[in-house]
Design a protein around this motif. Structure first.
Motif, PDB file in Angstrom:
ATOM      1  N   GLY A   9       0.811  -1.196   0.000  1.00 57.40           N
ATOM      2  CA  GLY A   9       0.000   0.000   0.000  1.00 57.40           C
ATOM      3  C   GLY A   9       0.851   1.255   0.000  1.00 57.40           C
ATOM      4  O   GLY A   9       2.080   1.185  -0.130  1.00 57.40           O
ATOM      5  N   LEU A  10       0.188   2.376   0.145  1.00 58.12           N
ATOM      6  CA  LEU A  10       0.852   3.686   0.194  1.00 58.12           C
ATOM      7  C   LEU A  10       0.869   4.160   1.639  1.00 58.12           C
ATOM      8  O   LEU A  10      -0.203   4.292   2.267  1.00 58.12           O
ATOM      9  N   GLN A  12       3.222   6.687   4.688  1.00 54.98           N
ATOM     10  CA  GLN A  12       4.215   7.737   4.900  1.00 54.98           C
ATOM     11  C   GLN A  12       5.460   7.150   5.557  1.00 54.98           C
ATOM     12  O   GLN A  12       5.406   6.100   6.202  1.00 54.98           O
ATOM     13  N   ALA A  13       6.544   7.846   5.396  1.00 49.83           N
ATOM     14  CA  ALA A  13       7.798   7.417   6.021  1.00 49.83           C
ATOM     15  C   ALA A  13       7.603   7.263   7.530  1.00 49.83           C
ATOM     16  O   ALA A  13       6.926   8.071   8.165  1.00 49.83           O
ATOM     17  N   GLY A  14       8.159   6.189   8.064  1.00 47.26           N
ATOM     18  CA  GLY A  14       8.030   5.902   9.478  1.00 47.26           C
ATOM     19  C   GLY A  14       6.893   4.951   9.817  1.00 47.26           C
ATOM     20  O   GLY A  14       6.833   4.434  10.940  1.00 47.26           O
ATOM     21  N   ALA A  15       6.019   4.726   8.862  1.00 47.02           N
ATOM     22  CA  ALA A  15       4.871   3.847   9.097  1.00 47.02           C
ATOM     23  C   ALA A  15       5.274   2.374   8.985  1.00 47.02           C
ATOM     24  O   ALA A  15       6.432   2.046   8.666  1.00 47.02           O
ATOM     25  N   SER A  16       4.302   1.518   9.223  1.00 51.17           N
ATOM     26  CA  SER A  16       4.519   0.069   9.160  1.00 51.17           C
ATOM     27  C   SER A  16       3.540  -0.566   8.188  1.00 51.17           C
ATOM     28  O   SER A  16       2.441  -0.048   7.951  1.00 51.17           O
ATOM     29  N   LEU A  17       3.955  -1.681   7.653  1.00 48.24           N
ATOM     30  CA  LEU A  17       3.098  -2.525   6.832  1.00 48.24           C
ATOM     31  C   LEU A  17       3.435  -3.972   7.134  1.00 48.24           C
ATOM     32  O   LEU A  17       4.578  -4.294   7.469  1.00 48.24           O
ATOM     33  N   ARG A  18       2.455  -4.829   6.962  1.00 49.42           N
ATOM     34  CA  ARG A  18       2.717  -6.259   7.062  1.00 49.42           C
ATOM     35  C   ARG A  18       2.303  -6.905   5.745  1.00 49.42           C
ATOM     36  O   ARG A  18       1.142  -6.837   5.353  1.00 49.42           O
ATOM     37  N   LEU A  19       3.262  -7.516   5.093  1.00 49.69           N
ATOM     38  CA  LEU A  19       2.991  -8.251   3.873  1.00 49.69           C
ATOM     39  C   LEU A  19       2.743  -9.714   4.204  1.00 49.69           C
ATOM     40  O   LEU A  19       3.326 -10.254   5.137  1.00 49.69           O
ATOM     41  N   SER A  20       1.897 -10.336   3.401  1.00 50.15           N
ATOM     42  CA  SER A  20       1.598 -11.750   3.566  1.00 50.15           C
ATOM     43  C   SER A  20       1.933 -12.498   2.293  1.00 50.15           C
ATOM     44  O   SER A  20       1.753 -11.972   1.189  1.00 50.15           O
ATOM     45  N   CYS A  21       2.395 -13.704   2.456  1.00 48.91           N
ATOM     46  CA  CYS A  21       2.660 -14.610   1.336  1.00 48.91           C
ATOM     47  C   CYS A  21       1.926 -15.900   1.657  1.00 48.91           C
ATOM     48  O   CYS A  21       2.394 -16.716   2.460  1.00 48.91           O
ATOM     49  N   ALA A  22       0.787 -16.082   1.024  1.00 49.87           N
ATOM     50  CA  ALA A  22      -0.029 -17.270   1.257  1.00 49.87           C
ATOM     51  C   ALA A  22       0.311 -18.337   0.225  1.00 49.87           C
ATOM     52  O   ALA A  22       0.341 -18.053  -0.975  1.00 49.87           O
ATOM     53  N   ALA A  23       0.545 -19.537   0.698  1.00 51.77           N
ATOM     54  CA  ALA A  23       0.944 -20.626  -0.178  1.00 51.77           C
ATOM     55  C   ALA A  23      -0.181 -21.640  -0.320  1.00 51.77           C
ATOM     56  O   ALA A  23      -0.970 -21.850   0.607  1.00 51.77           O
ATOM     57  N   PRO A  86      11.418   5.992   2.273  1.00 51.07           N
ATOM     58  CA  PRO A  86      11.120   6.103   0.838  1.00 51.07           C
ATOM     59  C   PRO A  86      11.928   5.119  -0.012  1.00 51.07           C
ATOM     60  O   PRO A  86      11.423   4.630  -1.027  1.00 51.07           O
ATOM     61  N   GLU A  87      13.135   4.815   0.390  1.00 50.46           N
ATOM     62  CA  GLU A  87      13.954   3.873  -0.383  1.00 50.46           C
ATOM     63  C   GLU A  87      13.464   2.429  -0.274  1.00 50.46           C
ATOM     64  O   GLU A  87      13.979   1.547  -0.970  1.00 50.46           O
ATOM     65  N   ASP A  88      12.481   2.172   0.589  1.00 57.26           N
ATOM     66  CA  ASP A  88      11.857   0.851   0.640  1.00 57.26           C
ATOM     67  C   ASP A  88      10.759   0.694  -0.415  1.00 57.26           C
ATOM     68  O   ASP A  88      10.188  -0.389  -0.559  1.00 57.26           O
ATOM     69  N   THR A  89      10.466   1.760  -1.135  1.00 50.09           N
ATOM     70  CA  THR A  89       9.457   1.712  -2.185  1.00 50.09           C
ATOM     71  C   THR A  89       9.867   0.725  -3.267  1.00 50.09           C
ATOM     72  O   THR A  89      10.967   0.811  -3.824  1.00 50.09           O
ATOM     73  N   ALA A  90       8.990  -0.237  -3.539  1.00 52.48           N
ATOM     74  CA  ALA A  90       9.278  -1.287  -4.517  1.00 52.48           C
ATOM     75  C   ALA A  90       8.071  -2.204  -4.627  1.00 52.48           C
ATOM     76  O   ALA A  90       7.142  -2.130  -3.824  1.00 52.48           O
ATOM     77  N   ILE A  91       8.127  -3.046  -5.636  1.00 50.14           N
ATOM     78  CA  ILE A  91       7.212  -4.184  -5.683  1.00 50.14           C
ATOM     79  C   ILE A  91       7.877  -5.304  -4.893  1.00 50.14           C
ATOM     80  O   ILE A  91       9.044  -5.639  -5.161  1.00 50.14           O
ATOM     81  N   GLN A 114       2.860 -12.949  -7.278  1.00 52.11           N
ATOM     82  CA  GLN A 114       2.643 -11.914  -8.290  1.00 52.11           C
ATOM     83  C   GLN A 114       3.186 -10.552  -7.888  1.00 52.11           C
ATOM     84  O   GLN A 114       3.256  -9.673  -8.729  1.00 52.11           O
ATOM     85  N   GLY A 115       3.572 -10.364  -6.647  1.00 52.39           N
ATOM     86  CA  GLY A 115       4.111  -9.081  -6.220  1.00 52.39           C
ATOM     87  C   GLY A 115       3.040  -8.171  -5.651  1.00 52.39           C
ATOM     88  O   GLY A 115       1.877  -8.192  -6.067  1.00 52.39           O
ATOM     89  N   THR A 116       3.466  -7.363  -4.695  1.00 54.24           N
ATOM     90  CA  THR A 116       2.577  -6.376  -4.096  1.00 54.24           C
ATOM     91  C   THR A 116       3.364  -5.074  -3.953  1.00 54.24           C
ATOM     92  O   THR A 116       4.521  -5.078  -3.525  1.00 54.24           O
ATOM     93  N   LEU A 117       2.734  -3.976  -4.324  1.00 51.54           N
ATOM     94  CA  LEU A 117       3.430  -2.700  -4.386  1.00 51.54           C
ATOM     95  C   LEU A 117       3.424  -2.002  -3.032  1.00 51.54           C
ATOM     96  O   LEU A 117       2.365  -1.822  -2.414  1.00 51.54           O
TER      97      LEU A 117
END
Length: 122
Positions: A9-10, A12-23, A86-91, A114-117
């Motif tokens: 997702g989008l 701001q700097a300093g925030a957190s995200l949790r990505l999931s990889c479901a198999a 900001p440098e963590d921005t990627a797929i 498939q990647g997540t932005l």
């Protein structure tokens, strides 16, 4: 084996995200799983991995803020990302391989999600 990465997702700097990889098709505990990322105009790079035994390996720049974990009951691998920059921005992609463990090399992974932005604004 099918992998589905989501949770980007989008932020701001300093925030957190949790990505999931479901198999599906195999259990995550039977696979070596890595998270990679690809920023615009750059090559895909290794971020962190977890092997079948639960051992982890992190890219130096993400040690501390990023944490990989595995939930066998959910058959999912998570990437908790704190203090985003900001440098963590990627797929972000998750990938899986058999073999001896975690690899830094993209071509050594057989299965890819498939990647997540992830976009981090300053």
């Amino acid at each position: 084996v099918q992998l589905q990465a989501f949770g980007g997702g989008l932020v701001q700097a300093g925030a957190s995200l949790r990505l999931s990889c479901a198999a599906s098709g195999r259990t995550v505990s039977s696979l070596n799983i890595g998270w990679f990322r690809q920023a615009p105009g750059k090559e895909r790079e290794f971020v962190v991995g977890i092997n079948r035994g639960g051992n982890t390996n992190y890219r130096d720049s993400v040690k501390g803020p990023f944490t990989i974990s595995r939930d066998n009951a959910e058959n999912t691998v998570y990437l908790q990302m704190n203090s985003l920059k900001p440098e963590d921005t990627a797929i972000y992609y998750c990938a899986a391989r058999d073999g001896l463990g975690i690899s830094f090399i993209t071509t050594s992974y057989t299965y890819w999600g498939q990647g997540t932005l992830v976009t981090v604004s300053s």
